[in-house]
Every structure is written in structure tokens, then in C-alpha cells.
Design a protein around this motif. Structure first.
Motif, PDB file in Angstrom:
ATOM      1  N   TYR A 340      23.876 -65.370 -11.939  1.00 55.37           N
ATOM      2  CA  TYR A 340      23.464 -63.972 -11.750  1.00 55.37           C
ATOM      3  C   TYR A 340      22.923 -63.734 -10.349  1.00 55.37           C
ATOM      4  CZ  TYR A 340      20.186 -59.999 -12.280  1.00 55.37           C
ATOM      5  OH  TYR A 340      19.466 -58.853 -12.111  1.00 55.37           O
ATOM      6  N   VAL A 341      22.150 -64.706  -9.821  1.00 58.01           N
ATOM      7  CA  VAL A 341      21.502 -64.475  -8.527  1.00 58.01           C
ATOM      8  C   VAL A 341      22.534 -64.331  -7.412  1.00 58.01           C
ATOM      9  CG1 VAL A 341      21.134 -66.883  -7.818  1.00 58.01           C
ATOM     10  CG2 VAL A 341      19.489 -65.127  -7.130  1.00 58.01           C
ATOM     11  N   CYS A 342      23.755 -64.833  -7.628  1.00 61.73           N
ATOM     12  CA  CYS A 342      24.788 -64.707  -6.602  1.00 61.73           C
ATOM     13  C   CYS A 342      25.211 -63.259  -6.368  1.00 61.73           C
ATOM     14  CB  CYS A 342      26.003 -65.573  -6.946  1.00 61.73           C
ATOM     15  SG  CYS A 342      25.696 -67.306  -6.620  1.00 61.73           S
ATOM     16  N   ILE A 358      21.471 -69.658  -3.066  1.00 61.17           N
ATOM     17  CA  ILE A 358      20.032 -69.439  -2.872  1.00 61.17           C
ATOM     18  C   ILE A 358      19.870 -68.288  -1.884  1.00 61.17           C
ATOM     19  CG2 ILE A 358      17.859 -70.491  -2.098  1.00 61.17           C
ATOM     20  CD1 ILE A 358      18.881 -72.188  -4.284  1.00 61.17           C
ATOM     21  N   PRO A 359      19.125 -67.250  -2.255  1.00 63.48           N
ATOM     22  CA  PRO A 359      18.955 -66.124  -1.327  1.00 63.48           C
ATOM     23  C   PRO A 359      18.350 -66.568   0.006  1.00 63.48           C
ATOM     24  CG  PRO A 359      18.192 -65.537  -3.520  1.00 63.48           C
ATOM     25  CD  PRO A 359      18.459 -67.008  -3.550  1.00 63.48           C
ATOM     26  N   ARG A 360      18.814 -65.948   1.079  1.00 63.71           N
ATOM     27  CA  ARG A 360      18.352 -66.329   2.418  1.00 63.71           C
ATOM     28  C   ARG A 360      17.042 -65.642   2.777  1.00 63.71           C
ATOM     29  NH1 ARG A 360      23.836 -65.800   6.107  1.00 63.71           N
ATOM     30  NH2 ARG A 360      24.943 -67.572   5.185  1.00 63.71           N
ATOM     31  N   GLU A 500      18.063 -67.489 -15.343  1.00 60.53           N
ATOM     32  CA  GLU A 500      18.821 -67.176 -14.132  1.00 60.53           C
ATOM     33  C   GLU A 500      18.038 -67.413 -12.840  1.00 60.53           C
ATOM     34  OE1 GLU A 500      21.926 -66.677 -13.982  1.00 60.53           O
ATOM     35  OE2 GLU A 500      22.449 -66.239 -16.057  1.00 60.53           O
ATOM     36  N   SER A 501      16.717 -67.623 -12.938  1.00 59.53           N
ATOM     37  CA  SER A 501      15.944 -67.899 -11.722  1.00 59.53           C
ATOM     38  C   SER A 501      16.567 -69.106 -11.029  1.00 59.53           C
ATOM     39  CB  SER A 501      14.495 -68.217 -12.102  1.00 59.53           C
ATOM     40  OG  SER A 501      13.837 -68.815 -11.001  1.00 59.53           O
ATOM     41  N   CYS A 502      16.777 -69.005  -9.710  1.00 65.11           N
ATOM     42  CA  CYS A 502      17.446 -70.122  -9.029  1.00 65.11           C
ATOM     43  C   CYS A 502      16.487 -71.258  -8.743  1.00 65.11           C
ATOM     44  CB  CYS A 502      18.122 -69.641  -7.751  1.00 65.11           C
ATOM     45  SG  CYS A 502      17.002 -69.448  -6.354  1.00 65.11           S
ATOM     46  N   GLY A 503      15.189 -71.021  -8.921  1.00 62.00           N
ATOM     47  CA  GLY A 503      14.210 -72.099  -8.800  1.00 62.00           C
ATOM     48  C   GLY A 503      13.750 -72.372  -7.381  1.00 62.00           C
ATOM     49  N   PHE A 504      14.212 -71.585  -6.440  1.00 58.04           N
ATOM     50  CA  PHE A 504      13.881 -71.844  -5.029  1.00 58.04           C
ATOM     51  C   PHE A 504      12.406 -71.602  -4.720  1.00 58.04           C
ATOM     52  CE2 PHE A 504      13.397 -69.884  -0.790  1.00 58.04           C
ATOM     53  CZ  PHE A 504      13.715 -70.972   0.001  1.00 58.04           C
ATOM     54  N   CYS A 505      11.859 -70.509  -5.259  1.00 55.28           N
ATOM     55  CA  CYS A 505      10.454 -70.227  -4.920  1.00 55.28           C
ATOM     56  C   CYS A 505       9.565 -70.346  -6.164  1.00 55.28           C
ATOM     57  CB  CYS A 505      10.317 -68.869  -4.235  1.00 55.28           C
ATOM     58  SG  CYS A 505      10.729 -67.455  -5.237  1.00 55.28           S
ATOM     59  N   THR A 506       8.329 -70.814  -5.914  1.00 55.48           N
ATOM     60  CA  THR A 506       7.433 -71.143  -7.023  1.00 55.48           C
ATOM     61  C   THR A 506       7.059 -69.937  -7.888  1.00 55.48           C
ATOM     62  OG1 THR A 506       6.584 -72.853  -5.593  1.00 55.48           O
ATOM     63  CG2 THR A 506       5.323 -72.405  -7.587  1.00 55.48           C
ATOM     64  N   PRO A 507       6.697 -68.807  -7.296  1.00 53.07           N
ATOM     65  CA  PRO A 507       6.273 -67.700  -8.179  1.00 53.07           C
ATOM     66  C   PRO A 507       7.332 -67.356  -9.220  1.00 53.07           C
ATOM     67  CG  PRO A 507       5.825 -67.162  -5.896  1.00 53.07           C
ATOM     68  CD  PRO A 507       6.613 -68.435  -5.877  1.00 53.07           C
ATOM     69  N   CYS A 508       8.583 -67.326  -8.801  1.00 54.93           N
ATOM     70  CA  CYS A 508       9.643 -66.940  -9.734  1.00 54.93           C
ATOM     71  C   CYS A 508       9.977 -68.088 -10.676  1.00 54.93           C
ATOM     72  CB  CYS A 508      10.874 -66.481  -8.955  1.00 54.93           C
ATOM     73  SG  CYS A 508      12.330 -66.176  -9.965  1.00 54.93           S
ATOM     74  N   ARG A 509      10.102 -69.296 -10.123  1.00 51.99           N
ATOM     75  CA  ARG A 509      10.476 -70.430 -10.976  1.00 51.99           C
ATOM     76  C   ARG A 509       9.440 -70.618 -12.088  1.00 51.99           C
ATOM     77  NH1 ARG A 509      10.245 -74.237  -7.423  1.00 51.99           N
ATOM     78  NH2 ARG A 509       8.234 -75.044  -8.059  1.00 51.99           N
ATOM     79  N   VAL A 510       8.159 -70.658 -11.673  1.00 51.21           N
ATOM     80  CA  VAL A 510       7.107 -70.890 -12.658  1.00 51.21           C
ATOM     81  C   VAL A 510       6.829 -69.615 -13.456  1.00 51.21           C
ATOM     82  CG1 VAL A 510       4.687 -71.557 -12.943  1.00 51.21           C
ATOM     83  CG2 VAL A 510       6.095 -72.660 -11.203  1.00 51.21           C
ATOM     84  N   ALA A 545       5.088 -61.677  -4.860  1.00 49.36           N
ATOM     85  CA  ALA A 545       5.248 -62.958  -4.157  1.00 49.36           C
ATOM     86  C   ALA A 545       6.643 -63.561  -4.248  1.00 49.36           C
ATOM     87  CB  ALA A 545       4.218 -63.948  -4.706  1.00 49.36           C
ATOM     88  N   SER A 546       7.575 -62.931  -4.946  1.00 43.85           N
ATOM     89  CA  SER A 546       8.890 -63.558  -5.106  1.00 43.85           C
ATOM     90  C   SER A 546       9.722 -63.430  -3.835  1.00 43.85           C
ATOM     91  CB  SER A 546       9.652 -62.911  -6.266  1.00 43.85           C
ATOM     92  OG  SER A 546       9.024 -63.235  -7.468  1.00 43.85           O
ATOM     93  N   HIS A 547      10.615 -64.378  -3.676  1.00 46.45           N
ATOM     94  CA  HIS A 547      11.445 -64.435  -2.469  1.00 46.45           C
ATOM     95  C   HIS A 547      12.570 -63.399  -2.506  1.00 46.45           C
ATOM     96  CE1 HIS A 547      13.610 -66.235   0.853  1.00 46.45           C
ATOM     97  NE2 HIS A 547      14.660 -66.483   0.094  1.00 46.45           N
ATOM     98  N   CYS A 548      13.052 -63.034  -3.704  1.00 42.40           N
ATOM     99  CA  CYS A 548      14.171 -62.081  -3.746  1.00 42.40           C
ATOM    100  C   CYS A 548      14.016 -61.102  -4.908  1.00 42.40           C
ATOM    101  CB  CYS A 548      15.512 -62.815  -3.842  1.00 42.40           C
ATOM    102  SG  CYS A 548      16.014 -63.257  -5.523  1.00 42.40           S
ATOM    103  N   GLY A 549      14.956 -60.203  -4.994  1.00 50.13           N
ATOM    104  CA  GLY A 549      14.877 -59.128  -5.977  1.00 50.13           C
ATOM    105  C   GLY A 549      14.862 -59.604  -7.421  1.00 50.13           C
ATOM    106  N   LEU A 550      15.409 -60.794  -7.684  1.00 52.83           N
ATOM    107  CA  LEU A 550      15.416 -61.265  -9.073  1.00 52.83           C
ATOM    108  C   LEU A 550      13.978 -61.458  -9.561  1.00 52.83           C
ATOM    109  CD1 LEU A 550      17.717 -63.875 -10.747  1.00 52.83           C
ATOM    110  CD2 LEU A 550      15.276 -63.924 -11.150  1.00 52.83           C
ATOM    111  N   GLY A 551      13.217 -62.207  -8.784  1.00 54.63           N
ATOM    112  CA  GLY A 551      11.821 -62.444  -9.172  1.00 54.63           C
ATOM    113  C   GLY A 551      11.011 -61.161  -9.157  1.00 54.63           C
ATOM    114  N   GLU A 552      11.316 -60.297  -8.168  1.00 56.44           N
ATOM    115  CA  GLU A 552      10.562 -59.042  -8.063  1.00 56.44           C
ATOM    116  C   GLU A 552      10.719 -58.192  -9.315  1.00 56.44           C
ATOM    117  OE1 GLU A 552      11.926 -57.157  -4.481  1.00 56.44           O
ATOM    118  OE2 GLU A 552      11.216 -58.868  -3.300  1.00 56.44           O
TER     119      GLU A 552
END
Ligand SMILES: Cc1cc2nc3c(=O)[nH]c(=O)nc-3n(C[C@H](O)[C@H](O)[C@H](O)COP(=O)(O)O)c2cc1C
Ligand code: SF4
Length: 608
Positions: A340-342, A358-360, A500-510, A545-552
Motif C-alpha cells: 500500500y505504501v508504494c 520506503i518513502p523518501r 501496511e506500515s513499512c516499518g521505516f520510522c518508529t512512531p508509525c511502526r510502533v 511525528a510520522s515520516h509519511c502520509g501513511l503514519g499521519e
């Protein structure tokens, strides 16, 4: 025992065949893996090593790519791979019952391969068939309207080892249900018309491609993928970059659960999509184009390739388009593999380059440094269609429908509790109530507009309007009637985002995992008032704190339903605490404060 392990010769033949379509280049890693797997059914280690050596990338990189995409398998799969679409609307139509029946009949557990290697059955995120829920993919081919009878027939065909091309054709016929059409779907634009209009405009105005950019800007076209960025501004900024070649990308990932309107456009109006991409290429001076087609739409690939080939023959793609020297533009199709994150533009570009999606970090923006550091525009399928029509009919024509800020029309994918699910095209400004009436929705208590990352609204908001001044949407419109439990809907979405979280950033992964666990805990009757507070705090943290729109947006369905349907949550808390011997929540409050968990947001935010 599973006997699906291919021989060395078969592996070699499969990799070589993939390499004939995709010349050895690291950017083709995902495509070579995908095509190799199409031939072998899965990707044994020897195949990964062969791909790595051929493309000049490390085996670790290749393994990382395989692990990232849910449609790439490093373990043997069944000869028949059945994937049930697992959107909430599929569940509402009985997908879990069908899954159970199929597993029982085929003697297989969900997520596993049958003992004899014949079949594997699993769930996957929405496959873009919510108008035909429940639906599934068999070896990548979609089957809709899977009622108990059809499920049984599928089992029989599998048990009889019937090759897929001998299955009843109607199983795989994806019917597009167009319920309301307007200026976009009704337009009879013929191949080449918009491209020729672009060239004429450029000539008449004497300003070259700038004339096209001016028309798109004057139309005030806002991107149809959801975020609503001004298309003309994006194109202009890309076209101004001093670097060439520039790149045009069509985002056909359509991963937002509940949307299927791009499926219709790619299937029925492929020329219009390509017309828009070619107009964009002219406007920004691009020579290279990509359609990033979600893996779930692999069934549209041959049709799209044939359309591209025809356009090339007709001088509408390739070199000297429409006989104009120097107007060169080629389009390739990259097929995604279940992530999904793609769909997020920068993750998509990473995936196009063959890597994990992984979002840039931004800056730089894609318009400056996108695909292979080249200036790149990424637009939604529907945006390109609208752009083609603007160039053909003019900005004024386009502005005549819709509202002041939201010009033109919007395709909505309507599904869930309504008599007439399907595609509805409306001028922007239509009320939610109007859509519900047209779709034959009765006794509606909530609508999730824009998918899980959109907004959930209740009855008192049905006079709100679809448009960038009020409810923004990429097109998903899921309807829930009074028989539905909005807590369960939100819980389902919490699982979706955690998965679907890609796991790149902690706020979203956790954070997404914690939200999922909290919702499960409440479902199990073990939740407390404090958990509701934690959900709200986590939600705010994720947004910030999320790196991209998915976490947001991952917490939105929870926060929306908490705000509007709080009793659906509280009921569960009440039923859990039948008659508590003591106040567990209160007793733990001090410990929470001491460990900092009372300020859950800040605590997690300080992580690495
Ligand atoms: C997690 C995530 C998934 C997305 N998925 C899609 C998608 O499937 N299709 C799409 O067009 N845009 C998607 N987007 C938005 C894109 O990042 C981007 O804004 C869009 O493709 C730009 O096109 P537009 O300006 O024409 O709307 C997604 C964004 C996020 C954060
Ligand atoms: S917010 Fe989530 S999906 Fe986005 S980069 Fe972070 S972990 Fe990945």
C-alpha cells in the motif's frame, strides 16, 4: 510434502526469460523478481542468487526486496494461490465465511500451503474489487461476487487441478458498474486528439509548451489522488528544472481500500490516460514515462501494453510524436507487488527504481530529483484523464463544472451497504446525501469517505460536500448502515495500517501496532477508559511525528469513530468490567505517571 521446488534448469530458464523482458539493470530488480516468480510460483534462494548476479546487486538487497513486498514469496506456495480481499466491505459481504468454507473444503489453514502443495489460501489488503465483494485473486486473477456457490465451484476446480484458462470465463470477467457518468466518462475523445490540441495550442499561442501549462493552471486542476496539489504548478516546477531527461509517472497503485475507479479508467479509458501522460510529457519536456500498476491489477497489463503498442504504431508514442521532430516519449509499465505504501509518490519512485518502497526524505521534491534523480512528476490516473480533456476543450469548459475551488468532476467508488455499488461521476460539490440516495443506501449511519486515511462522517454530516473546500477524497466512498458496528470497522482499519506500515520510522511502526493491540484488547473486553485516552494520544503523536502520509493518517479512523461513535467503544468497556472488584485503571494510574506512560505521545516520540 510440498513438491513445488523447481529444478535448477527451471530456475535458470525463468530468470533468463525475465531478463529478456527486463535488461540487466538494478532498477529492474523488482520486475525481474516478479516475472521470475510468475514462471516458478515462488522464489527459491537459488533464483534470488541468480537474479542478484545478473543485475549486479547484492543478494542482501534482493532478499530485502522480496521480504518487503507481500506478493513476492521466498517460501513455496500452492500451485493455486488464493488470496481473499480483506477490506471491511468484503467482510461485510461474508468474505470470512467464504474463507473458512474454502479452507475446510481444501484442507488448508489460512496463511499455509496444503500438505500436497496444491493450494495456499490467505488474506490480502483490498484488491480494488469492492463493487464485487467478496472477491479474491487466484494466481493473480480476480474473481468477484464470491458467494457460497461460487466458492464451492472454485474449490472443485482446484481439486480437479483444472488449469485457470479452462475455468468458466465469467469468473474472471470484471464488470465495471458505471452508475453515473458526467463530462469525463462521457467524453468520446479519440486517440491523439488531446495531443494534437496541445501542439495546436502551443503553435497558436506562440509560447510552446508553456501554453499547455497555462491552460492546465487556468483550469485550476487539483490532483485526484487525494492530496489535491495543483497539477499545473507541479508540472511547471518540474519543467523548469535544468536537468534532462525528465520523467512522467502515472500512479496506478490505487491501494486505498474501497477505491476501484482507476481500475475502470485503466481498463476502459486507457487511451485517455496515455493521452494525458503524453500531454504532460510535452508540457514539461519529458521523454520517459511509467505507469506504476498495482500488482492486484496485473490482469490489466496485457490490455495496457497493447494500447501502448497501438499508440506507438500510430505515431502517438515513441519518436517524433504526431510527426513533430524532437517530441519523443516512451512509456513502460512497472507492476507493483502488494504494498500500500508504494502509492505514496516517493515510495513509488523507490519501487520504480527496483527497491523496497520506503518513502523518501523531502526535500528534494520529486519535481527536482525523482526517478534516478531526474525531475519527475507523479500524478493519479484520473488527473491525467482530466488534463487531457482540459487541453482538448479548454480551461473554461473544465471550470464550468464543480465549485470555485474544486473545478471539474470526481469519480467516486461507492461500496458497502447500498443497492447500487459502482462508479459515480459527479461535479465537485455534490453532497454525501445525494450520493447515498443515488446509490440506494438506506438506514445509513456512517460513510467512510477517502478510505481508511480519509474521514468517517455520521448522519448529521450528510449535507457536507465532496470537494477540496470540505471533504477531500481520492474516491473511496464506503457506506455503513445501522447493522454495522463502527468500532469493528475502525478495528479493521487499525489492523490494515499496522500491516501496511513499512516499518521505516518508529512512531508509525510502533504506533500502528500499539493502536491495533489496543483495539484488540478493547474488542476482547479487557479495555479501560485509559486505553481510549491512549488511543487519542497515540493518534496525535502519529500525526505529528510520522515520516509519511501513511503514519499521519493511520489513527484517523479511530479518532473519527471515537469522536462520533464513542458509545460503540464504551459499550465494550462497560461489558468488560462486569463488576470490577477494584478500579484497575485507577490503581495503575500512579505507575503510569512514574514510567511516563501517562504522556504516551511524548514518551514514544523520544524513541530512536
Ligand atoms: C500511503 C499513501 C498511499 C497513497 N496511494 C496513492 C494511490 O494509490 N494513488 C494515488 O494516485 N495517490 C496515492 N497517494 C498520494 C500520492 O502520494 C500523490 O500525492 C499522488 O499520486 C499525486 O497525484 P495527484 O496530484 O494527481 O493527486 C498515496 C499517498 C500515501 C501517503
Ligand atoms: S510513516 Fe509508516 S509507512 Fe511512512 S515511512 Fe514511517 S513507517 Fe513507513
Amino acid at each position: 510434502m510440498n513438491t513445488n521446488t523447481p529444478s535448477e534448469a527451471a530456475i535458470e530458464a525463468a530468470v533468463q526469460a525475465a531478463l529478456r523482458a527486463w535488461p540487466p539493470d538494478p532498477t529492474h530488480t523488482l520486475q525481474v523478481l516478479r516475472e521470475t516468480q510468475e514462471r516458478l510460483g515462488w522464489l527459491p534462494e537459488a533464483a534470488l542468487a541468480r537474479v542478484a548476479a545478473s543485475l549486479g546487486v547484492s543478494i542482501a538487497t534482493v532478499r530485502g526486496v522480496v521480504a518487503f513486498y507481500s506478493f513476492l514469496y521466498a517460501e513455496p506456495m500452492g500451485e493455486y494461490r488464493v488470496l481473499f480481499s480483506d477490506n471491511v466491505t468484503d467482510r461485510m459481504r461474508g468474505s470470512e465465511d467464504r474463507l473458512r468454507e474454502v479452507c475446510q473444503k481444501l484442507w488448508v489453514e489460512p496463511g499455509k500451503v496444503s500438505e500436497d502443495g496444491l493450494v495456499s489460501v490467505d488474506r490480502t489488503s483490498s484488491i480494488g474489487m469492492c463493487d464485487h465483494a467478496p472477491s479474491l485473486l487466484v494466481n493473480g486473477r480476480p474473481v468477484g461476487d464470491v458467494d457460497a456457490r461460487r466458492a464451492e465451484e472454485i474449490c472443485d476446480l482446484i481439486l480437479a487441478r483444472t488449469p485457470l484458462d479452462q475455468w468458466p470465463r465469467e469468473f474472471f470477467a470484471v464488470e465495471d458498474l458505471v452508475r453515473r457518468s458526467d463530462v469525463l466518462l462521457d467524453d468520446p475523445l479519440r486517440p491523439g486528439e488531446a495531443v494534437r490540441s496541445a501542439l495546436e495550442r502551443a503553435e497558436t499561442a506562440g509560447s510552446g509548451p508553456q501554453a499547455v501549462l497555462d491552460e492546465i493552471k487556468s483550469a485550476r486542476l487539483l490532483g485526484r489522488g487525494g492530496a489535491g496539489f495543483t497539477t499545473g504548478v507541479k508540472w511547471e516546477s518540474c519543467g523548469r528544472q535544468p536537468v534532462t531527461p525528465r520523467v512522467v509517472v502515472c500512479n496506478a497503485d490505487e491501494g486505498e481500500p474501497g477505491t476501484f475507479k482507476d481500475r475502470l479508467l485503466l481498463g476502459r479509458r486507457a487511451d485517455l490516460v496515455l493521452e494525458g501522460m503524453t500531454v504532460a510529457a510535452y508540457a514539461i519536456g519529458a521523454t520517459q514515462g511509467f505507469i506504476y500498476l498495482r500488482g492486484e491489477y496485473r490482469h490489466l497489463l496485457d490490455h495496457l501494453l497493447a494500447t501502448i503498442e497501438r499508440r506507438r504504431r500510430d505515431g502517438l508514442l515513441g519518436s517524433s510524436i504526431c510527426g513533430r521532430a524532437g517530441f519523443d516519449f516512451e512509456v513502460r509499465i512497472h507492476v507493483g507487488a502488494g504494498s500500500y505504501v508504494c502509492g505514496e509518490a516517493s515510495a513509488l519512485v523507490e519501487s520504480l527504481e527496483g527497491r523496497r518502497g520506503i518513502p523518501r526524505n523531502r526535500p528534494p521534491r520529486l519535481a527536482e530529483k525523482g526517478y534516478l534523480q531526474r525531475p519527475t512528476i507523479v500524478n493519479n490516473v484520473e488527473s491525467y484523464c482530466a488534463a487531457a480533456l482540459i487541453v482538448r476543450h479548454g480551461a473554461e469548459w473544465f471550470r464550468a463544472s464543480g465549485t470555485e475551488r474544486s473545478c471539474g468532476t470526481k469519480l467516486l467508488s461507492v461500496s458497502g451497504d447500498c443497492e447500487r455499488p459502482g462508479i459515480y461521476e459527479y461535479p465537485f460539490g455534490v453532497t454525501v446525501r445525494q450520493v447515498l440516495d443515488d446509490a440506494g443506501a438506506r438506514d445509513t449511519i456512517a460513510v467512510q469517505v477517502g478510505g481508511p486515511s480519509g474521514v468517517c462522517i455520521g448522519q448529521d454530516e450528510f449535507d457536507r460536500r465532496i470537494g477540496f473546500e470540505d471533504i477531500e477524497t481520492g474516491g473511496s466512498f464506503m457506506v455503513f448502515d445501522s447493522s454495522r458496528d463502527l468500532f469493528e470497522v475502525a478495528r479493521h482499519f487499525a489492523h490494515f495500517f499496522a500491516h501496511e506500515s513499512c516499518g521505516f520510522c518508529t512512531p508509525c511502526r510502533v504506533g500502528t501496532s500499539l493502536l491495533r493491540n489496543l483495539m484488540d484488547k478493547i474488542r476482547d473486553g479487557k479495555g479501560s477508559q485509559h486505553d481510549l485516552v491512549t488511543i487519542e494520544e497515540l493518534g496525535r503523536l502519529l500525526r505529528r511525528a510520522s515520516h509519511c502520509g501513511l503514519g499521519e493518517s493511520a489513527s484517523r479512523p479511530l479518532l473519527d469513530t471515537l469522536a462520533r461513535f464513542r458509545p460503540a467503544y464504551e459499550r465494550r468497556l462497560e461489558s468488560s468490567a462486569v463488576e470490577p472488584a477494584f478500579d484497575l485503571d485507577g490503581a495503575l494510574a500512579r505507575a503510569r505517571r512514574m514510567t511516563g506512560r501517562d504522556d504516551a505521545g511524548a514518551h514514544i516520540g523520544e524513541g530512536p
